[in-house]
Design a protein around this motif. Structure first.
Motif, short mmCIF file in Angstrom:
data_model
loop_
_atom_site.label_atom_id
_atom_site.label_comp_id
_atom_site.label_asym_id
_atom_site.label_seq_id
_atom_site.Cartn_x
_atom_site.Cartn_y
_atom_site.Cartn_z
N HIS A 102 0.82 -1.20 0.00
CA HIS A 102 0.00 0.00 0.00
C HIS A 102 0.86 1.26 0.00
O HIS A 102 0.40 2.32 -0.38
CB HIS A 102 -0.94 0.02 1.20
CG HIS A 102 -2.01 -1.04 1.10
ND1 HIS A 102 -2.07 -2.11 1.96
CD2 HIS A 102 -3.02 -1.19 0.23
CE1 HIS A 102 -3.08 -2.88 1.61
NE2 HIS A 102 -3.68 -2.35 0.56
N GLY B 193 -10.86 -0.86 2.02
CA GLY B 193 -11.43 -2.21 1.89
C GLY B 193 -12.12 -2.52 3.21
O GLY B 193 -11.53 -3.09 4.11
N TYR C 273 -16.65 -7.73 -4.83
CA TYR C 273 -15.72 -6.61 -5.01
C TYR C 273 -16.05 -5.86 -6.31
O TYR C 273 -16.14 -4.63 -6.33
CB TYR C 273 -14.31 -7.21 -5.07
CG TYR C 273 -13.15 -6.25 -5.17
CD1 TYR C 273 -13.04 -5.15 -4.31
CD2 TYR C 273 -12.13 -6.47 -6.11
CE1 TYR C 273 -11.93 -4.31 -4.41
CE2 TYR C 273 -11.03 -5.64 -6.19
CZ TYR C 273 -10.93 -4.55 -5.35
OH TYR C 273 -9.84 -3.73 -5.43
N TYR D 153 -6.93 5.06 -10.82
CA TYR D 153 -6.91 4.07 -9.74
C TYR D 153 -5.47 3.60 -9.59
O TYR D 153 -4.97 2.86 -10.43
CB TYR D 153 -7.81 2.88 -10.09
CG TYR D 153 -9.28 3.24 -10.04
CD1 TYR D 153 -9.90 3.88 -11.12
CD2 TYR D 153 -10.04 2.99 -8.90
CE1 TYR D 153 -11.24 4.23 -11.06
CE2 TYR D 153 -11.38 3.34 -8.83
CZ TYR D 153 -11.97 3.97 -9.92
OH TYR D 153 -13.29 4.33 -9.86
N GLN E 207 -4.25 -6.47 -9.89
CA GLN E 207 -5.68 -6.27 -10.11
C GLN E 207 -6.01 -5.80 -11.53
O GLN E 207 -7.11 -5.29 -11.79
CB GLN E 207 -6.23 -5.28 -9.09
CG GLN E 207 -6.08 -5.83 -7.67
CD GLN E 207 -6.90 -5.07 -6.63
OE1 GLN E 207 -7.90 -4.43 -6.95
NE2 GLN E 207 -6.46 -5.16 -5.39
N PHE F 213 -9.81 -4.49 -13.15
CA PHE F 213 -10.12 -3.17 -13.71
C PHE F 213 -10.53 -3.25 -15.17
O PHE F 213 -11.38 -2.50 -15.63
CB PHE F 213 -8.96 -2.19 -13.48
CG PHE F 213 -8.94 -1.68 -12.07
CD1 PHE F 213 -9.88 -0.73 -11.66
CD2 PHE F 213 -8.05 -2.17 -11.13
CE1 PHE F 213 -9.91 -0.27 -10.34
CE2 PHE F 213 -8.06 -1.72 -9.82
CZ PHE F 213 -9.00 -0.77 -9.42
#
Ligand code: ARG
Length: 603
Positions: A155, A183, A330, A352, A358, A362
Motif C-alpha cells: 500500500h 477495503g 468486489y 486508480y 488487479q 479493472f
C-alpha cells in the motif's frame, strides 16, 4: 521557455529554412516532409550528449529528396535558420548548428538565461504551474488499504504515487479529489469476526489492536486449512453483517475505527493527504440500482445460479455481479462506485493507483461500463469510457521477497518508516552533530528516503527495497536531493547581497552553468511528462539531473585547478551565480514537494 515550445519553434524555423534553401523541391512537393513543421518536429531526436544541443535532426534521411549531400544540407539549412532567427522576434531561442549530417538545435543563452531565471525567480513555487486543467475534476484514488489489517509495504507504493499525482495535477490546474477507498467490506470480515469470537477474548479493541487483529486473521487461515467448517461459519457471519445484525455490526465498526486511527497516523507520518475518505461499505445501498440498470440494458445472464455480465472481449472472464447466494462482490462495489463517481464529478479523468495484480479486475469493470454506455446509446459527453485509468505498478520486494498478509509474513509500513527515521538520525548526527532540529530533520529525511525510493523507479517496474540504497546521501536518493537543497539554502544564508534576476547572463557562460539553466527551463516539461505518464518518476529523475548538474557548478575548478567558488570577490559574477542558486533551490524544493517530500533548509 519550455523545451516543448522551443522544439516547436525550432521545427518551424527549420521547415521555413528548408523552403528557402530548396525552393525547386518545395515547388514540386509543397508542404510535405521537411517543409512541414510537424514533420520536422516528429523527426527531431534528443542527442546523447547534451552539449550538442536540445534536439537534433539527422538530415541524411533527406538526401534522396533534396539531391544534396548531408553536410551540405546541414550547413546551408543551419545558416538559413539562424538568419531567420536573427530577424524574427518570436524565434529568438532556436539557433541551429550543423555538425556533420545533423542539424542541432541550441538555445541562445543570452536569451534563455535571463528569461528562465526571470521566470523562476518571479513565479517562485508557481513556476511550472499551468492552466491545462481549467479546474476540471480529476480523481486520483490511492492507498485504499483494508481495515482490520495493518498497512503493508504494497500500500505504500500506491499511497506515495497517488499522493504525488494529486499534487502534480493540482499544479496543472485541475480540481483534484484524492480518494482513499478503504477495503471495509467483503467476506474477510466474516473471517475476522469468527476469529475474534473464538480466540480474541482479551484482545483489547483499542489503538494498538491492529497487530493482534492480524494475528487472529492469520490464525483463522491456519485453522481453516485443517477445518473447512470455519469457512462456512465465516460466510454466515458475513451474511449477518450484510443483514445488519447489531452485535456483528458493532464489532465491524470497532475494527474499522481501530484501523482508521492507525491509517491516519501513518498518513500523517508520510505527509499524505486525501480529500475524500470512503470505502466499499459506502456502496451497500448503491449496488441494487446498478444491477437493475445492467439488467434493463440486457447485459446480464445467469450462470450456475450467479448473475454475471459476459464480456465482449473474449480474453476476459465474465464479470460476476451476484453470487448464487445473493451476495455481492468486489466488482459489484467497484462498478457502483465508478458510476457514483462519474455522476457526482463528471471527471476529466479518474485514476486508480492499484498494483498490477488487479489488472484484470479493472479491465472487467471498465468493459462492463463501456458495454453499458454503448447499450444505452449515451452521448459522447455522457460517457466515462476512456477517462478511467488503472495506474498499475510493480511489486515492492525486500531482498527479492514479496509479501503476503495471508501468510503473516508482512512487513509493516510503520516499522519501515520508523527504521528509516532512526537510520537518518544516526547519519545526521555523524555529519552535523550541531544541527538544532535533529528529530524533525531526521523525520523529513527518513520519510523522504522511503518515498523517493518508491518514486524514482518507473511505476511498472518492481522496486527492490535496500536500506543502504535509499538512505545514501550521495546516491540517487531523496536524502541526496534534500541535502543539495539544504546546501543551496546555506549559500543563500551566507550571501550578503540581494538576489535578483537582473544579472549579466554572459557571466553564466560555463558549460556547467548553461546546463543548469537548460534544465531549469525543462522543469515544466518534466511535470507535464509525469502527468502524461501517470508516473511521478519523470519528476524524480529530472530532480536528480538538476541536482547532479548543479553539483558540477558547485565543484567546478578554475584554470588553476582551484574550486571556483560561487561567492567570490567578483561581485557581479557572484550575483549572477546566486540568481542561479536561488532558481535551482526554488525548483528542487517545488519538485520535492510535488513528490511528497519535505525540503529541510538545514541538515
Ligand atoms: N482494498 C484493495 C486492496 O487492498 C484495493 C482497492 C483498490 N481500489 C479499488 N477501487 N478497487 O487490495
Amino acid at each position: 521557455m519550455s523545451k516543448d515550445k522551443f522544439k516547436q519553434q525550432f521545427a518551424a524555423s527549420t521547415a521555413e529554412a528548408f523552403k528557402r534553401v530548396y525552393p525547386e523541391v518545395y515547388k514540386t512537393i509543397g508542404d510535405e516532409q521537411v517543409f512541414a513543421p510537424d514533420f520536422v518536429f516528429d523527426n527531431l531526436e534528443t542527442p546523447k550528449d547534451p552539449k550538442l544541443g536540445w534536439f537534433s535532426l539527422p538530415v541524411f534521411r533527406f538526401v534522396r529528396l533534396l539531391k544534396d549531400k548531408p553536410p551540405e544540407i546541414a550547413a546551408k539549412v543551419a545558416a538559413e535558420t539562424n538568419a531567420l532567427v536573427d530577424t524574427a522576434v518570436d524565434l529568438t531561442l532556436a539557433r541551429s548548428s550543423a555538425v556533420a549530417g545533423f542539424l542541432n538545435a541550441q538555445a541562445d543563452h543570452s536569451v534563455l538565461t535571463p528569461q528562465t531565471l526571470g521566470e523562476v525567480l518571479t513565479r517562485g513555487s508557481r513556476y511550472g504551474d499551468s492552466d491545462e486543467g481549467q479546474s476540471r475534476n480529476y480523481l486520483v484514488e490511492y492507498c485504499s488499504a483494508n481495515i482490520a489489517k495493518p498497512m503493508g509495504i504494497g500500500h505504500l507504493r500506491s499511497t506515495v504515487i497517488g499522493n504525488s499525482l494529486r499534487r502534480i495535477y493540482r499544479k496543472l490546474g485541475y480540481n483534484v479529489v484524492g480518494i482513499n477507498y478503504l477495503g471495509d467490506w467483503g467476506t474477510q470480515f466474516g473471517k475476522m469476526i469468527v476469529a475474534y469470537r473464538r480466540w480474541g477474548e482479551g484482545t483489547p479493541l483499542d489503538g494498538n489492536a491492529v497487530k493482534p487483529l492480524l494475528d487472529l486473521y492469520v490464525r483463522f487461515h491456519d485453522a481453516a486449512e485443517e477445518d473447512d467448517s470455519l469457512n462456512e461459519e465465516a460466510r454466515q457471519a458475513f451474511r449477518k453483517l450484510e443483514e445488519g445484525d447489531p452485535e456483528i455490526t458493532g464489532l465491524w465498526e470497532k475494527f474499522k475505527a481501530i484501523s482508521m486511527t492507525e491509517f491516519e497516523r501513518i498518513h500523517k507520518m508520510l505527509g499524505v493527504e486525501f480529500d475524500w475518505i470512503t470505502g466499499e461499505a459506502f456502496l451497500n445501498d448503491k449496488m441494487e440500482p446498478v444491477i437493475e440498470r445492467l439488467q434493463k440494458d440486457g447485459l446480464t445472464e445467469i450462470s450456475n445460479g450467479a448473475l454475471v455480465v459476459i464480456l465482449d472481449d473474449p480474453r476476459l472472464p465474465p464479470c460476476l455481479l451476484k453470487k448464487a447466494d445473493g451476495g455481492t462482490l468486489y466488482a459489484t462495489r467497484e462498478l457502483s462506485s465508478l458510476i457514483y463517481r462519474w455522476d457526482k464529478y463528471r471527471f476529466h479523468e479518474s485514476l486508480y493507483v492499484v498494483g498490477s495484480a488487479q489488472a484484470d479486475h479493472f479491465k472487467q469493470v471498465q468493459r462492463v461500463v463501456a458495454m453499458m454506455e454503448e447499450a444505452e446509446g449515451l452521448a459522447e459527453a455522457d460517457r466515462m469510457t476512456g477517462r478511467v485509468k488503472h495506474v498499475e505498478f510493480g511489486w515492492v520486494k525486500f531482498g527479492d521477497k514479496t509479501m503476503s498478509t495471508r501468510r503473516g509474513n508482512i512487513i509493516f509500513l510503520e516499522d519501515v518508516i520508523e527504521r528509516a527515521v532512526t537510520l537518518a538520525r544516526e547519519k545526521i548526527i555523524e555529519k552535523n552533530p550541531e544541527l538544532k532540529a535533529i528529530d524533525e530533520t531526521a523525520r523529513m529525511i527518513g520519510v523522504g528516503a522511503v518515498i523517493f525510493g518508491q518514486l524514482s523507479v518507473k511505476r511498472h517496474k518492481d522496486v527492490n527495497f535496500i536500506w543502504e540504497d535509499v538512505l545514501n546521501f550521495e546516491g540517487e536518493t531523496g536524502p541526496y536531493l534534500q541535502y543539495t537543497h539544504a546546501r543551496l539554502c546555506s549559500l543563500e544564508r551566507n550571501y550578503s547581497g540581494s538576489i535578483s534576476p537582473e544579472i549579466n547572463p554572459a557571466l553564466l557562460d560555463h558549460a556547467e552553468e548553461r546546463r543548469v539553466v537548460e534544465l531549469l527551463a525543462d522543469f515544466p516539461d518534466a511535470v507535464a511528462d509525469a502527468a502524461r505518464a501517470y508516473d511521478p518518476q519523470a519528476v524524480a529523475v529530472y530532480l536528480l539531473r538538476l541536482g547532479g548538474a548543479f553539483n558540477k557548478v558547485y565543484q567546478r575548478k578554475d584554470d588553476a585547478g582551484r574550486i571556483d567558488r560561487i561567492i567570490s570577490d567578483d561581485t557581479e559574477r557572484s550575483a549572477a551565480r546566486m540568481a542561479l542558486v536561488k532558481a535551482v533551490r526554488t525548483v528542487i524544493r517545488e519538485g520535492l514537494l510535488l513528490l511528497g517530500l519535505e525540503a529541510p533548509e538545514e541538515m
